[in-house]
Design an enzyme around this catalytic site. Structure first.
Site, PDB file in Angstrom:
ATOM      1  N   GLY A   9       0.819  -1.196   0.000  1.00 47.19           N
ATOM      2  CA  GLY A   9       0.000   0.000   0.000  1.00 47.19           C
ATOM      3  C   GLY A   9       0.860   1.256   0.000  1.00 47.19           C
ATOM      4  O   GLY A   9       1.990   1.262  -0.511  1.00 47.19           O
ATOM      5  N   SER A  10       0.356   2.310   0.596  1.00 45.85           N
ATOM      6  CA  SER A  10       1.019   3.616   0.502  1.00 45.85           C
ATOM      7  C   SER A  10       2.334   3.715   1.260  1.00 45.85           C
ATOM      8  O   SER A  10       3.038   4.721   1.121  1.00 45.85           O
ATOM      9  CB  SER A  10       0.062   4.716   0.963  1.00 45.85           C
ATOM     10  OG  SER A  10      -0.966   4.905   0.015  1.00 45.85           O
ATOM     11  N   THR A  11       2.707   2.710   2.056  1.00 45.08           N
ATOM     12  CA  THR A  11       4.059   2.741   2.629  1.00 45.08           C
ATOM     13  C   THR A  11       5.098   2.703   1.515  1.00 45.08           C
ATOM     14  O   THR A  11       6.219   3.177   1.690  1.00 45.08           O
ATOM     15  CB  THR A  11       4.302   1.574   3.612  1.00 45.08           C
ATOM     16  OG1 THR A  11       4.134   0.331   2.932  1.00 45.08           O
ATOM     17  CG2 THR A  11       3.362   1.658   4.798  1.00 45.08           C
TER      18      THR A  11
ATOM     19  N   LYS B  29       5.123   4.483  -0.946  1.00 45.71           N
ATOM     20  CA  LYS B  29       5.401   5.854  -1.395  1.00 45.71           C
ATOM     21  C   LYS B  29       6.729   6.360  -0.846  1.00 45.71           C
ATOM     22  O   LYS B  29       7.268   7.356  -1.342  1.00 45.71           O
ATOM     23  CB  LYS B  29       4.247   6.779  -0.992  1.00 45.71           C
ATOM     24  CG  LYS B  29       2.977   6.524  -1.794  1.00 45.71           C
ATOM     25  CD  LYS B  29       1.784   7.318  -1.268  1.00 45.71           C
ATOM     26  CE  LYS B  29       0.504   6.952  -2.040  1.00 45.71           C
ATOM     27  NZ  LYS B  29      -0.705   7.545  -1.443  1.00 45.71           N
TER      28      LYS B  29
END
Length: 469
Positions: free
Chosen positions: A205-207, A209
């Site tokens: 997921g957005s980790t 990023k």
């Protein structure tokens, strides 16, 4: 003819004894070898502070002389594993030669002084961190994992997988009872025998990023204050699919700074960055953090994967930690640890030192670099962006620790298998002089900033409070 038969017989005996002996030694039907494995005490397994978490005691009756005992039950099962008639797992398996005493240095010592027994392993695990991680997951009650490590050394301070199991269930010599226990645990839908921290990978997921942000900074085209394109809706190239930010919300005024987009974990700007940089740049950056590589700690770790052969739409989704991206909870921790250590990712390890039965140290782990993930200046800028995540208005305020700056990234990972998003979080503290990095993944937990962040906060506080004493 008789000479030929004799030669064939001798050749076969030689093969069995010299070349194929290991297979027979490991065959569970080999009663003599089984008796030998329980004829002398295995070495103890200790925490960093010396607390015993696995030891051998005299068996009360029967033909087996020693049995294994795990004083803390399920708390350290993901680390120790178990040693039983039915098999061996965890550190017990990975370091079996040392613990059993068959490793040459340990064996030679026993022959010289007449003692029997294996070497003692002192692990890097911190008691307070492990307890905080375990209680945090148990309080939520969903499957998941937590890993904490020292960014400067790579020492693993906590490794928890939930649900866990009690290794003491496996120490019985009653085969019928052991069979029932093993079948029950293997049939359990919660899969308690699985070490989710290192044996399973998940969409980060957005980790992820963190990695997309690192690639953006490395390209020279972006800085923390560079305006980025952040439409409310982004059409994925070559498709009729539209990408939106969480909850359908806009991201600032449509051209916020990279820092602001990171703080709010906006999807459309990072997808666009992925499209602009391309899959090769993202893959190269991911591999600098350890994706697509094998690792052991000393237990083997499942590969964290950044995919090959994507089109532009898939690349956009991969920049958000979706599509076919996969990361173990250990890797999710390593992403933060690399930033915390100014771009140098240290090799993760669990064994601090090895001691002979007389207490003499024969091996001690020397921390070593594993990957140079990003330039120090870029790591510093990324760390500043991560600190914004736990400040007012950021997605990770639930991980904030009073009096300490926490750098973090939250994630909510889509999970097609069950339809329930995974809650993900990674971060480190204190931001200016990091002492601990942590990664949390909770299966089906939902928003990482709401569900995973409080668990991470408890682990961060446990380590910082423990070190302050």
């Amino acid at each position: 003819m008789c000479g030929g038969m004799l030669f064939a017989l001798l050749a076969n005996v030689t093969y069995l004894q010299a070349l194929d002996s290991e297979r027979f030694a490991e065959d569970p039907r080999n009663q003599r070898m089984m008796l030998a494995r329980f004829a002398s005490p295995r070495g103890d397994i200790l925490l960093r502070d010396g607390t015993v978490i696995a030891t051998s005691l005299r068996a009360e009756d029967g033909v087996f002389r020693y049995r294994r005992v795990y004083p803390a039950g399920p708390l350290y099962a993901a680390v120790t594993g178990h040693f039983s008639l039915y098999g061996i797992a965890g550190v017990e398996r990975a370091e079996d030669a040392l613990l059993s005493g068959s490793e040459p240095r340990v064996k030679m010592h026993g022959l010289m002084d007449g003692t029997r027994g294996g070497a003692t392993l002192r692990l890097t695990i911190d008691r307070a961190a492990q307890r905080a991680a375990y209680e945090g997951l148990r309080g939520i009650g969903r499957p998941g994992a937590v890993v904490a490590m020292e960014p400067a050394t790579g020492a693993i301070l906590a490794m928890v997988s939930y649900p866990s199991y009690d290794p003491n269930l496996y120490v019985t010599f009653d085969r019928a009872r052991l069979d029932r226990v093993d079948k029950r645990l293997r049939a359990d839908p919660g899969d308690p025998l699985l070490n989710r921290a290192i044996q399973r990978n998940y969409p980060p997921g957005s980790t992820f990023k963190i990695i997309t942000g690192a690639a953006a900074l490395d390209s020279g085209r972006f800085g923390p204050d560079t305006p980025v394109s952040a439409p409310a809706v982004l059409r994925l190239p070559g498709t009729a699919t539209y990408l939106r930010n969480t909850g359908g919300a806009a991201c600032g005024d449509g051209t916020p700074s990279l820092r602001y987009a990171f703080k709010l974990s906006c999807n459309t700007p990072f997808a666009q960055i992925g499209i602009d940089l391309g899959q090769d740049a993202l893959r190269e950056q991911a591999e600098r953090f350890g994706f697509n590589a094998d690792l052991d700690v000393p237990m083997p770790v499942a590969r964290s994967v950044y995919p090959l052969g994507m089109d532009r739409a898939q690349t956009a989704m991969s920049a958000l930690g979706q599509f076919d991206n996969r990361a173990t909870p250990l890797m999710i921790t390593m992403m933060a640890a690399a930033v915390a250590n100014r771009g140098t990712l240290m090799r993760p390890y669990l064994v601090e030192d090895v001691r002979l039965p007389d207490g003499r140290v024969i091996d001690e782990t020397e921390p070593a670099p594993y990957r140079h993930a990003l330039r120090p200046a870029d790591a510093d800028r990324l760390a500043e962006m991560m600190v914004e995540v736990t400040r007012r208005g950021g997605t990770g305020t639930a991980a904030a620790v009073r009096g300490v700056e926490v750098a973090a990234k939250t994630g909510t990972a889509e999970n097609a298998a069950s339809g329930r998003d995974h809650a993900v979080f990674t971060g480190f503290a204190p931001a200016a002089s990091p002492r601990v990095a942590v990664g949390v993944l909770i299966e089906g937990g939902g928003f990482g900033g709401r569900v995973a962040a409080p668990v991470a906060r408890a682990v961060l506080r446990a380590v910082l409070d423990d070190q302050a004493e």
